[in-house]
Design a protein around this motif. Sequence first.
Motif, PDB file in Angstrom:
ATOM      1  N   CYS A  23      47.671  -9.823  -9.844  1.00 58.18           N
ATOM      2  CA  CYS A  23      47.353  -8.464  -9.411  1.00 58.18           C
ATOM      3  C   CYS A  23      47.304  -7.576 -10.666  1.00 58.18           C
ATOM      4  N   LEU A  24      46.812  -6.357 -10.526  1.00 57.55           N
ATOM      5  CA  LEU A  24      46.650  -5.500 -11.703  1.00 57.55           C
ATOM      6  C   LEU A  24      47.967  -5.213 -12.428  1.00 57.55           C
ATOM      7  N   PRO A  25      49.068  -4.859 -11.736  1.00 54.31           N
ATOM      8  CA  PRO A  25      50.315  -4.639 -12.477  1.00 54.31           C
ATOM      9  C   PRO A  25      50.815  -5.898 -13.201  1.00 54.31           C
ATOM     10  N   CYS A  26      50.733  -7.048 -12.555  1.00 50.26           N
ATOM     11  CA  CYS A  26      51.174  -8.287 -13.194  1.00 50.26           C
ATOM     12  C   CYS A  26      50.225  -8.699 -14.315  1.00 50.26           C
ATOM     13  N   ALA A  27      48.944  -8.434 -14.164  1.00 54.32           N
ATOM     14  CA  ALA A  27      47.980  -8.757 -15.221  1.00 54.32           C
ATOM     15  C   ALA A  27      48.289  -7.964 -16.483  1.00 54.32           C
ATOM     16  N   ARG A  28      48.702  -6.709 -16.319  1.00 56.36           N
ATOM     17  CA  ARG A  28      49.084  -5.906 -17.494  1.00 56.36           C
ATOM     18  C   ARG A  28      50.278  -6.536 -18.199  1.00 56.36           C
ATOM     19  N   LEU A  29      51.236  -7.024 -17.438  1.00 55.74           N
ATOM     20  CA  LEU A  29      52.410  -7.666 -18.032  1.00 55.74           C
ATOM     21  C   LEU A  29      52.027  -8.987 -18.707  1.00 55.74           C
ATOM     22  N   LEU A  30      51.205  -9.787 -18.047  1.00 56.96           N
ATOM     23  CA  LEU A  30      50.800 -11.078 -18.605  1.00 56.96           C
ATOM     24  C   LEU A  30      49.953 -10.921 -19.865  1.00 56.96           C
ATOM     25  N   ALA A  31      49.230  -9.813 -19.980  1.00 53.58           N
ATOM     26  CA  ALA A  31      48.386  -9.582 -21.158  1.00 53.58           C
ATOM     27  C   ALA A  31      49.211  -9.350 -22.415  1.00 53.58           C
ATOM     28  N   THR A  32      50.501  -9.034 -22.270  1.00 59.43           N
ATOM     29  CA  THR A  32      51.349  -8.803 -23.439  1.00 59.43           C
ATOM     30  C   THR A  32      51.885 -10.094 -24.048  1.00 59.43           C
ATOM     31  N   HIS A  33      51.744 -11.217 -23.350  1.00 52.24           N
ATOM     32  CA  HIS A  33      52.228 -12.495 -23.877  1.00 52.24           C
ATOM     33  C   HIS A  33      51.333 -12.956 -25.023  1.00 52.24           C
ATOM     34  N   ALA A  90      49.862 -14.922  -8.797  1.00 51.74           N
ATOM     35  CA  ALA A  90      50.681 -16.070  -9.200  1.00 51.74           C
ATOM     36  C   ALA A  90      52.074 -15.643  -9.657  1.00 51.74           C
ATOM     37  N   ARG A  91      52.238 -14.388 -10.042  1.00 48.06           N
ATOM     38  CA  ARG A  91      53.535 -13.931 -10.535  1.00 48.06           C
ATOM     39  C   ARG A  91      54.398 -13.326  -9.429  1.00 48.06           C
ATOM     40  N   CYS A  92      53.880 -12.317  -8.715  1.00 49.60           N
ATOM     41  CA  CYS A  92      54.701 -11.631  -7.703  1.00 49.60           C
ATOM     42  C   CYS A  92      54.469 -12.167  -6.293  1.00 49.60           C
ATOM     43  N   GLU A  93      53.475 -13.013  -6.133  1.00 50.44           N
ATOM     44  CA  GLU A  93      53.145 -13.674  -4.867  1.00 50.44           C
ATOM     45  C   GLU A  93      52.685 -12.717  -3.764  1.00 50.44           C
ATOM     46  N   ARG A  94      52.233 -11.518  -4.138  1.00 49.42           N
ATOM     47  CA  ARG A  94      51.668 -10.586  -3.162  1.00 49.42           C
ATOM     48  C   ARG A  94      50.161 -10.771  -3.136  1.00 49.42           C
ATOM     49  N   TYR A  95      49.551 -10.359  -2.024  1.00 50.27           N
ATOM     50  CA  TYR A  95      48.097 -10.450  -1.918  1.00 50.27           C
ATOM     51  C   TYR A  95      47.459  -9.470  -2.891  1.00 50.27           C
ATOM     52  N   ALA A  96      46.509  -9.934  -3.664  1.00 50.16           N
ATOM     53  CA  ALA A  96      45.827  -9.123  -4.664  1.00 50.16           C
ATOM     54  C   ALA A  96      44.345  -9.051  -4.318  1.00 50.16           C
ATOM     55  N   PRO A  97      43.902  -8.010  -3.592  1.00 49.77           N
ATOM     56  CA  PRO A  97      42.492  -7.935  -3.232  1.00 49.77           C
ATOM     57  C   PRO A  97      41.580  -7.757  -4.445  1.00 49.77           C
ATOM     58  N   TYR A  98      42.134  -7.252  -5.558  1.00 50.75           N
ATOM     59  CA  TYR A  98      41.359  -7.061  -6.787  1.00 50.75           C
ATOM     60  C   TYR A  98      42.080  -7.732  -7.943  1.00 50.75           C
ATOM     61  N   GLY A  99      42.428  -9.002  -7.763  1.00 53.58           N
ATOM     62  CA  GLY A  99      43.145  -9.732  -8.796  1.00 53.58           C
ATOM     63  C   GLY A  99      42.237 -10.106  -9.956  1.00 53.58           C
ATOM     64  N   LEU A 100      42.828 -10.174 -11.129  1.00 56.81           N
ATOM     65  CA  LEU A 100      42.102 -10.591 -12.325  1.00 56.81           C
ATOM     66  C   LEU A 100      42.494 -12.022 -12.678  1.00 56.81           C
ATOM     67  N   VAL A 101      41.558 -12.757 -13.222  1.00 55.92           N
ATOM     68  CA  VAL A 101      41.855 -14.114 -13.675  1.00 55.92           C
ATOM     69  C   VAL A 101      42.690 -13.990 -14.943  1.00 55.92           C
ATOM     70  N   ALA A 102      43.929 -14.460 -14.874  1.00 59.81           N
ATOM     71  CA  ALA A 102      44.865 -14.320 -15.987  1.00 59.81           C
ATOM     72  C   ALA A 102      44.899 -15.554 -16.884  1.00 59.81           C
ATOM     73  N   ARG A 103      44.426 -16.669 -16.377  1.00 65.81           N
ATOM     74  CA  ARG A 103      44.463 -17.907 -17.153  1.00 65.81           C
ATOM     75  C   ARG A 103      43.575 -18.951 -16.479  1.00 65.81           C
ATOM     76  N   LEU A 104      43.000 -19.825 -17.261  1.00 69.82           N
ATOM     77  CA  LEU A 104      42.271 -20.976 -16.744  1.00 69.82           C
ATOM     78  C   LEU A 104      43.085 -22.218 -17.084  1.00 69.82           C
ATOM     79  N   VAL A 105      43.360 -23.021 -16.085  1.00 65.80           N
ATOM     80  CA  VAL A 105      44.161 -24.232 -16.278  1.00 65.80           C
ATOM     81  C   VAL A 105      43.220 -25.434 -16.203  1.00 65.80           C
ATOM     82  N   PRO A 106      43.063 -26.165 -17.320  1.00 67.19           N
ATOM     83  CA  PRO A 106      42.187 -27.335 -17.298  1.00 67.19           C
ATOM     84  C   PRO A 106      42.840 -28.494 -16.553  1.00 67.19           C
ATOM     85  N   ALA A 107      42.018 -29.383 -16.069  1.00 62.78           N
ATOM     86  CA  ALA A 107      42.512 -30.581 -15.386  1.00 62.78           C
ATOM     87  C   ALA A 107      42.023 -31.809 -16.143  1.00 62.78           C
TER      88      ALA A 107
END
Length: 99
Positions: free
Chosen positions: A58-68, A30-47
């Motif tokens: 992806c793993l690099p973006c997940a590390r960045l998002l975890a700092t928020h 969702a952040r870098c828009e590249r294909y992430a074959p081993y992506g982690l769920v970074a957030r759940l969005v309720p409806a």
Amino acid sequence: MTQAEGTDTEHDIATALKELGLRTVARFCARCERYAPYGLVARLVPAASGPGFEVVACLPCARLLATHPDAPDWLFEDLARLYTAPAWLPSALTPAAER
């Protein structure tokens, strides 16, 4: 056809993640828009009605998002499990700085 010495197969990586207790999702980050074959769920969005959806990183973006400050606890815990894993972790999942 033989596998090259020192490379990891998709099965090796999937098995390692499963043994660590991580649930990965193969989607676009969702952040870098590249294909992430081993992506982690970074957030759940309720409806408001119906099921919500997962935001995958992806793993690099997940590390960045975890700092928020509003990052979910499970994201930090998943990354901690991944990066403190034993030596048998496939090289495709180790941080780039360690390769």
